[in-house]
Each structure stands twice: as C-alpha cells, then as structure tokens.
Design an enzyme around this catalytic site. Structure first.
Site, mmCIF file in Angstrom:
data_model
loop_
_atom_site.group_PDB
_atom_site.id
_atom_site.type_symbol
_atom_site.label_atom_id
_atom_site.label_comp_id
_atom_site.label_asym_id
_atom_site.label_seq_id
_atom_site.Cartn_x
_atom_site.Cartn_y
_atom_site.Cartn_z
ATOM 1 C CG ASN A 8 -1.583 2.864 47.229
ATOM 2 O OD1 ASN A 8 -1.945 3.749 46.463
ATOM 3 N ND2 ASN A 8 -2.405 1.917 47.679
ATOM 4 C CE LYS A 10 -3.811 3.213 50.796
ATOM 5 N NZ LYS A 10 -4.335 2.591 52.012
ATOM 6 C CG HIS A 97 -5.123 -1.456 47.581
ATOM 7 N ND1 HIS A 97 -6.019 -1.013 48.534
ATOM 8 C CD2 HIS A 97 -3.886 -1.266 48.092
ATOM 9 C CE1 HIS A 97 -5.327 -0.560 49.572
ATOM 10 N NE2 HIS A 97 -4.038 -0.705 49.339
ATOM 11 C CD GLU A 99 -7.546 1.524 50.575
ATOM 12 O OE1 GLU A 99 -7.108 2.189 49.623
ATOM 13 O OE2 GLU A 99 -6.920 1.386 51.660
ATOM 14 C CD GLU A 170 -1.402 -3.344 51.006
ATOM 15 O OE1 GLU A 170 -0.673 -2.443 51.400
ATOM 16 O OE2 GLU A 170 -2.380 -3.147 50.276
ATOM 17 N N GLY A 176 -4.040 1.317 57.374
ATOM 18 C CA GLY A 176 -4.491 2.634 57.829
ATOM 19 C C GLY A 176 -4.958 2.671 59.272
ATOM 20 C CB SER A 214 0.153 0.200 60.148
ATOM 21 O OG SER A 214 -1.221 0.538 60.077
#
Ligand code: 13P
Length: 250
Positions: A8, A10, A97, A99, A170, A176, A214
């Site tokens: 991904n 992003k 996702h 985000e 996730e 991240g 990660s």
C-alpha cells in the site's frame, strides 16, 4: 490458498517513481516468485495506469485501488468509482483502511455499502479492520473486530466466493510506528477473525486474512508462517523495491 503480499503506497510516489519501483520490484523478484504467492501493488490513483504497464505479462502480479465511492458515477467531486478502478487495470480495492476510518472519518455503515457495491462491480475487496491502542488497553480487541466485521459485511451475501474477499487485520497502533504486534497477539487475532468469518460466511474458512502494521523484511517470515496469516499488507517497507522484494520472497 495463495499468500497475498500487498504493497500500500498510500499518498507516496509520482507517476514515474511508482513505475520505477514497480519495474525494480519485478526485476528483483524475477522468476523466483513462488507459485503459491501473489503480489498486489496499490499505488495512488494517478499512478495506476503507469504501474499496470510495468506489470503487463507478469504472472502473479495484481493492481489495486486504495479507495472508491459506492456509486456508479455522478457528482462526487474528488471520488473515484469501481468502474474507473477496473478501467485503470485494478483487480482489488481496499475498503476501510485505518487512515480512511480514523483520519477521514469513514464509518462502518458507509464501509458496508462500499464492500457490497465493489463486489457487485467485480472488484475483489480487502476489508481492513483493527483496534486502536486504547481499545486494546481496555481489553476490547474482540469486541472491536466483531463490530467491524459484522457491520462491514452486513450487506454482503453470505455466499460471497472466498476468492473475492480478503480481510486485513491492521492494529492501528502498529501502523507506521515500527511497533509490530507480538506473534502471539497476531495469532490470537487471526484465529478469532477466522472463527467469526466461518460463522458469518459459507466460505469463511477460505477467505484470506492479511496482517498489516510495521511488517519488515526481518519480521515477515515469522509472521507469514503463523496459522491463519494468508499474506501481509505493507506500508513503509513496500516503498522500496529492495525491501518489498525481500518481503515478497520471505
Ligand atoms: P506500515 O507497514 O507502514 O506500518 O503500514 C501498514 C499499513 O497501513 C498498510 O496498509
């Protein structure tokens, strides 16, 4: 069941940068891509067409969109439709996702519309779920995962073919941050998701469950070896062909 190794990207990479990374990846993996693995690249929309050209003729490589809006077409400024993703060469699309949920405020009922609409349009859907750190501290992981699965799949036919749906676990706090979940935690969460999928869907035992958060070249092999881990969804470590190729081949 083939393992799905997904990148991904992003909101990173220009058209040319994305093409170059895709090209380098294909070269680095070469003919060693095992027959039981698939590679999925999820670049920004502007790079979809450029990346798909780099994947032409390569077996086992797929393209995906990061998001879409659940309507055929219309006055939805800034959005993209499933047909437009398919037209650009996508096979897969992410829905929900972390985000999108936590930065852009997308809610479970809206995500449920996306899942069913994307499937109807012929995309394979990757529904992303995962708990926030405070939910984890409060011991509410299973409650959160159950809600996100049940609401996210609320409108979806329980006979959906297993190959059309993927669930990505996730944990939000692992995205991240360099902080990967412990193997035991991943194992528990994936086992729990598997049991819920079996209850909810007739082919729930074969829906692939990816881990994300990660993932790096040095931890991928142990994660991918766990029961009920059918692939990975990688952010930061997928941006360079060198590290993502190591993950793909781990
Ligand atoms: P990182 O691999 O950078 O933690 O990102 C995970 C992710 O959000 C993939 O969708």
């Amino acid at each position: 069941m083939k393992k799905l190794m997904a990148a991904n990207w992003k909101m990173f990479k220009t058209w040319e940068e994305a093409r170059q990374t895709a090209r380098e990846l294909v070269v680095a993996v070469g003919s060693s891509l095992p027959g039981d693995r698939e590679v999925l690249l999820i670049p920004p929309f502007t790079a979809l067409r450029g990346v798909v050209e780099m994947l032409a003729g390569e077996d086992g490589y797929f393209l995906g969109g990061q998001n879409f809006y659940p309507e055929v077409q219309g006055a939805f400024t800034g959005e993209i439709s499933p047909d437009q993703l398919l037209d650009a060469g996508c096979t897969y699309a992410l829905v929900g996702h972390s985000e999108r949920r936590h930065v852009l405020g997308e809610k479970d009922d809206f995500l449920a519309r996306k899942v069913v609409f994307g499937l109807e349009k012929g995309l394979k859907i990757i529904l992303c779920i995962g708990e926030k750190i405070e939910e984890r501290k409060e011991g509410r992981i299973q409650e959160v995962l159950t809600r996100q699965l049940e609401m996210g799949l609320e409108k979806t036919d329980k006979d959906v073919p297993a190959m059309d749906l993927v669930v990505a676990y996730e944990p939000v706090w692992a995205i991240g941050t360099g902080e990967t979940a412990e193997l035991e935690d991943i194992s528990h969460a994936h086992g729990f998701i598997r049991s819920r999928l079996k209850e909810m869907l007739s082919q729930g035992d074969q829906v692939r469950i990816l881990y994300g958060g990660s993932v790096k070249p040095d931890n991928c092999q142990s994660i991918i070896g766990l029961d009920n881990v059918d692939g990975v969804l990688v952010g930061g470590a997928s941006l360079k062909a060198d590290s993502f190729s190591q993950i793909v081949l781990a």
